[in-house]
Design a protein around this motif. Sequence first.
Motif, PDB file in Angstrom:
ATOM      1  N   TRP A  10       0.598  -1.183  -0.025  1.00 18.96           N
ATOM      2  CA  TRP A  10       0.057   0.285  -0.524  1.00 18.96           C
ATOM      3  C   TRP A  10       0.792   1.502   0.306  1.00 18.96           C
ATOM      4  O   TRP A  10       0.601   2.211  -0.563  1.00 18.96           O
ATOM      5  CB  TRP A  10      -0.684   0.158   1.946  1.00 18.96           C
ATOM      6  CG  TRP A  10      -0.622   0.069   2.717  1.00 18.96           C
ATOM      7  CD1 TRP A  10      -0.003  -1.139   3.039  1.00 18.96           C
ATOM      8  CD2 TRP A  10       0.392   0.824   3.798  1.00 18.96           C
ATOM      9  NE1 TRP A  10       0.816  -1.108   3.911  1.00 18.96           N
ATOM     10  CE2 TRP A  10       0.841   0.818   4.276  1.00 18.96           C
ATOM     11  CE3 TRP A  10      -0.455   2.626   2.948  1.00 18.96           C
ATOM     12  CZ2 TRP A  10       1.223   1.288   5.152  1.00 18.96           C
ATOM     13  CZ3 TRP A  10       0.614   2.872   4.179  1.00 18.96           C
ATOM     14  CH2 TRP A  10       0.830   2.799   5.814  1.00 18.96           C
ATOM     15  N   THR A 136      -7.258  -2.874  -4.195  1.00 17.09           N
ATOM     16  CA  THR A 136      -6.442  -3.499  -3.815  1.00 17.09           C
ATOM     17  C   THR A 136      -5.925  -4.521  -3.348  1.00 17.09           C
ATOM     18  O   THR A 136      -7.102  -5.427  -3.534  1.00 17.09           O
ATOM     19  CB  THR A 136      -6.803  -2.587  -2.606  1.00 17.09           C
ATOM     20  OG1 THR A 136      -7.798  -3.012  -1.793  1.00 17.09           O
ATOM     21  CG2 THR A 136      -6.634  -1.097  -2.561  1.00 17.09           C
ATOM     22  N   SER A 149      -1.555  -2.371  -3.058  1.00 20.59           N
ATOM     23  CA  SER A 149      -2.308  -1.781  -3.770  1.00 20.59           C
ATOM     24  C   SER A 149      -1.986  -1.258  -5.082  1.00 20.59           C
ATOM     25  O   SER A 149      -0.221  -1.469  -5.113  1.00 20.59           O
ATOM     26  CB  SER A 149      -2.106   0.377  -2.818  1.00 20.59           C
ATOM     27  OG  SER A 149      -3.368   0.535  -3.133  1.00 20.59           O
ATOM     28  N   PHE A 160      -7.435   2.248   2.739  1.00 19.23           N
ATOM     29  CA  PHE A 160      -6.923   2.180   1.437  1.00 19.23           C
ATOM     30  C   PHE A 160      -8.489   3.558   0.979  1.00 19.23           C
ATOM     31  O   PHE A 160      -9.123   3.432  -0.344  1.00 19.23           O
ATOM     32  CB  PHE A 160      -8.136   0.886   1.038  1.00 19.23           C
ATOM     33  CG  PHE A 160      -7.112  -0.234   0.889  1.00 19.23           C
ATOM     34  CD1 PHE A 160      -5.715   0.320   0.955  1.00 19.23           C
ATOM     35  CD2 PHE A 160      -6.986  -1.451   1.107  1.00 19.23           C
ATOM     36  CE1 PHE A 160      -5.158  -0.986   0.526  1.00 19.23           C
ATOM     37  CE2 PHE A 160      -6.553  -2.524   1.586  1.00 19.23           C
ATOM     38  CZ  PHE A 160      -4.633  -1.865   1.355  1.00 19.23           C
TER      39      PHE A 160
END
Length: 172
Positions: A10, A136, A149, A160
């Motif tokens: 992410w 994601t 992600s 997110f």
Amino acid sequence: MLRLDIDKKWNGRPSTRRERVIVTVEADRHSDALKVTIDAPFHGDERPEGPAGPTPGLWEHEVVELFIAGEDGRYLELEFGPYGHYLALSFTGVRQQSAGPHELHYRTVVLKHAWIGTAFVPRAMLPEGPHRINATAIHGHKGRRRFLSTAVLPGDRPDFHQPEHFLAVELP
């Protein structure tokens, strides 16, 4: 067709090649819907309780998510699991759920080391464009969860729900 590669954590740090997920979005030829296809590694995380279909709390399991945001702060969150569980929620702003869970047509096939999911998302569910999008993936057990992600997201921990950091796209 729009292709999204989930190939990093992410925060932009590298993930492993074995974690790579491919999400494609294309116009369905037979209806006024988007066809979403997921090609993901199968990590064998615990199956959610209950039958396949709309499943609250799916993000606590092995899941691939697709966020589609519009210009006015509205967005759609779509979550898909390998066992046929899914969740589709509409938001008017960050974490301000306005509708859902919505019903979708969704099916999956689990192979030894991978799973493939196909969903049909009615265009009527989508926020008005122009659109921003992010895909994601989450897997792993408590304490060892992995958060991946397509778009790099800022912050000290995975979040997110940051539509301002999604990728600008033109939906098929």
